[in-house]
Design a protein around this motif. Structure first.
Motif, mmCIF file in Angstrom:
data_model
loop_
_atom_site.group_PDB
_atom_site.id
_atom_site.type_symbol
_atom_site.label_atom_id
_atom_site.label_comp_id
_atom_site.label_asym_id
_atom_site.label_seq_id
_atom_site.Cartn_x
_atom_site.Cartn_y
_atom_site.Cartn_z
ATOM 1 N N LEU A 31 24.480 96.807 65.215
ATOM 2 C CA LEU A 31 24.512 95.421 65.676
ATOM 3 C C LEU A 31 25.224 94.534 64.662
ATOM 4 O O LEU A 31 26.052 93.682 65.034
ATOM 5 N N VAL A 32 24.933 94.725 63.375
ATOM 6 C CA VAL A 32 25.571 93.929 62.326
ATOM 7 C C VAL A 32 27.076 94.200 62.305
ATOM 8 O O VAL A 32 27.883 93.271 62.134
ATOM 9 N N GLU A 33 27.458 95.457 62.489
ATOM 10 C CA GLU A 33 28.879 95.811 62.518
ATOM 11 C C GLU A 33 29.583 95.081 63.671
ATOM 12 O O GLU A 33 30.692 94.563 63.511
ATOM 13 N N GLN A 34 28.934 95.027 64.820
ATOM 14 C CA GLN A 34 29.484 94.321 65.981
ATOM 15 C C GLN A 34 29.583 92.817 65.697
ATOM 16 O O GLN A 34 30.578 92.167 66.064
ATOM 17 N N VAL A 61 19.321 90.187 64.730
ATOM 18 C CA VAL A 61 19.387 90.877 63.439
ATOM 19 C C VAL A 61 18.126 90.576 62.630
ATOM 20 O O VAL A 61 17.499 91.469 62.063
ATOM 21 N N ASN A 62 17.754 89.299 62.598
ATOM 22 C CA ASN A 62 16.555 88.895 61.846
ATOM 23 C C ASN A 62 15.301 89.581 62.396
ATOM 24 O O ASN A 62 14.443 90.041 61.643
ATOM 25 N N LEU A 99 21.458 94.406 55.236
ATOM 26 C CA LEU A 99 22.047 94.274 56.569
ATOM 27 C C LEU A 99 21.790 92.883 57.136
ATOM 28 O O LEU A 99 22.680 92.280 57.764
ATOM 29 N N GLU A 100 20.598 92.359 56.923
ATOM 30 C CA GLU A 100 20.292 91.010 57.397
ATOM 31 C C GLU A 100 21.186 89.988 56.713
ATOM 32 O O GLU A 100 21.651 89.026 57.339
ATOM 33 N N VAL A 202 30.081 90.755 52.124
ATOM 34 C CA VAL A 202 29.871 91.962 52.930
ATOM 35 C C VAL A 202 30.129 93.198 52.075
ATOM 36 O O VAL A 202 29.363 94.170 52.104
ATOM 37 N N GLY A 203 31.199 93.162 51.296
ATOM 38 C CA GLY A 203 31.503 94.281 50.398
ATOM 39 C C GLY A 203 30.404 94.511 49.382
ATOM 40 O O GLY A 203 30.026 95.656 49.095
ATOM 41 N N ASP A 204 29.862 93.427 48.843
ATOM 42 C CA ASP A 204 28.764 93.543 47.874
ATOM 43 C C ASP A 204 27.536 94.210 48.500
ATOM 44 O O ASP A 204 26.884 95.051 47.883
ATOM 45 N N ARG A 205 27.236 93.817 49.741
ATOM 46 C CA ARG A 205 26.066 94.381 50.426
ATOM 47 C C ARG A 205 26.264 95.866 50.727
ATOM 48 O O ARG A 205 25.321 96.660 50.634
#
Length: 234
Positions: A31-34, A61-62, A99-100, A202-205
């Motif tokens: 879902l996060v990727e979408q 997501v939450n 992810l959140e 996003v990269g850091d996560r």
């Protein structure tokens, strides 16, 4: 170290519970990727309708983070897992937090798409798109490594964040040049800056999630360890 085998328990119900939270965290990742893909598309096209869908979708997501975290807590209390089982639950609990936060970054990117004044900053948005596509590929590969609990793949992906950081630094230099040349553009440039920062995060996560994969497989906490030292260790 013990072999990693999620199907080793005498209790079939415990196996099912562990498999369930693995599947749920991967569904959350999907879902996060979408959300990220839609947010980037909305920003480049300045598509307000798509941006609103991303913003509205953040509550899903939450909600997934809360429900998975509650299940992790329940399993710890009921099963009192040890060794690799405990590491798996800890890794999942930490992963869903990241992810959140990627979801939050998607919302930030989408909100920038609502600012019609950014149409004048198309060259800068193209730079963000390139970095965003890189971040999107990194997220996809990170989720694949998570699905397979592939520590080797996670180790390789860990260094991808440095490339995203370099792209981000390049965009910052561009933004500074634009602001010096035309101080009137500063408000719009700051909106671009926030969007670029959200992509960089996003990269850091993803980097964090790779560390959790390595922790689960190797039993070693590699946070705050350089990539070079990680390579020597493993």
């Amino acid at each position: 170290m013990e072999n990693i085998n999620p199907n080793k328990h005498i209790s079939g119900q415990f196996n099912a519970e562990l498999e369930d939270i693995r599947n749920r965290v991967l569904a959350m990742g999907g879902l996060v990727e979408q959300q990220l893909e839609s947010a980037l598309n909305a920003l480049i096209a300045m598509d307000a309708e798509l941006a609103q869908k991303v913003i509205s979708g953040d509550h899903k997501v939450n909600g997934m983070e809360v429900s998975i975290d509650e299940e992790c807590t329940r399993i710890i209390a009921k099963r009192q897992p040890a060794a690799s089982d405990l590491r798996l639950i800890i890794a999942i609990s930490k992963t869903i937090t990241d992810l959140e936060r990627i979801g939050d970054s998607c919302t930030r990117i989408a909100k920038a798409a609502l600012d019609k004044d950014l149409n004048a900053q198309k060259p800068l948005l193209v730079s963000i798109e390139n970095m965003g596509r890189h971040a999107s590929r990194t997220l996809n590969s990170t989720l694949d490594a998570l699905a397979r609990m592939d520590a080797d793949a996670a180790l390789e992906l860990h260094k991808s964040d440095a490339k995203i950081d370099k792209e981000y630094e390049g965009i910052i230099r561009q933004l500074m040049t634009f602001m010096m040349e035309d101080p009137r553009s500063i408000p719009d440039i700051l909106d671009v800056l926030w969007a670029a920062r959200a992509v960089e995060r996003v990269g850091d996560r993803c980097k964090n999630i790779c560390e959790y994969i390595i922790y689960y497989v190797k039993g070693k906490d590699v946070r705050h360890i350089s990539y070079e030292d990680m390579e020597k260790e493993f």
